[in-house]
Design a protein around this motif. Sequence first.
Motif: not given
Length: 287
Positions: A46-56, A74-90
């Motif tokens: 659960d990478p969480g929201p697509a918040d740059p500070d959280h991804i960092a 699951h794919t509610h917006r407080d759980h999965s949107p961080g997946a994409k930027p985290l995948a791009e970074a890692s």
Amino acid sequence: MEIQATDIAQTLSTLVRRVLAANPSPFTYTGTQTYVVGTGDVAIIDPGPADPDHIAGILAATAGQRITAIVCTHTHRDHSPGAKPLAEASGAPIIGCAPLMLEDSGPRADASFDPNYVPDRVLSDGERLSGVGWTLEAVATPGHTSNHLCYALIEEGALFTGDHIMGWSTTVVSPPDGDMADYMASLDKLIARTDAIYYPAHGEPVTNPQRFARSLAGHRKQREGQILRLVRDGVGVIEDMVPRMYSGIDKQLYPAAGRSVLAHLIDLENRGKAVRDGVAWRVEAIA
């Protein structure tokens, strides 16, 4: 409860750390908890929201380690949107629940579905993924959403429960996708398991898992009984039921509570115990 800093890793066990996102709300409690599993090759749950500070914060917590899987319950917006930027970074693949493109008529802006979630691999019930020293097994738990998965950490007897079981509140079951019959069946499924601890996405770890799950099932049965009594007494409109049933909660949570009441009524309708009559409900039969 100890106050946890946001976007900083906190160690919970040999194999588990958590990173709290800065998205507190009446629906997310202190925020979404992202879990780091492993000590070398790691999985992120659960990478969480697509918040740059959280991804960092996740990347800082895993510095010197390799993220091998980004796993979503699951794919509610407080759980999965961080997946994409985290995948791009890692460079790690996104693995876990199926995508779900559905307009949820519920009141929770933070819990609408993530339309940008694109997994590289979807896990079915019982499927596993692993790294050095850890194994995660998918446990299908529909109810809160139809695509909800929990994840068992085999080596520690732990279960990451997402929103199916939370450590601070009961979960919202919001039709059309949320289904009370499925939710209750998923609770029964967890009650039959032997997990030693639950790690929810919101709230503290649950150290008495089966008893806690049984209490949630009992709570839902009590709510069902309340609803049947109210309908039998002529209180058949959800907006009139909620203040009577949830007198102790913040009124801004009434709409979310109403969604769970609706989920109960739909379940009762499917079981032949209640019937919809316009905007109201009435008792059809009491088994």
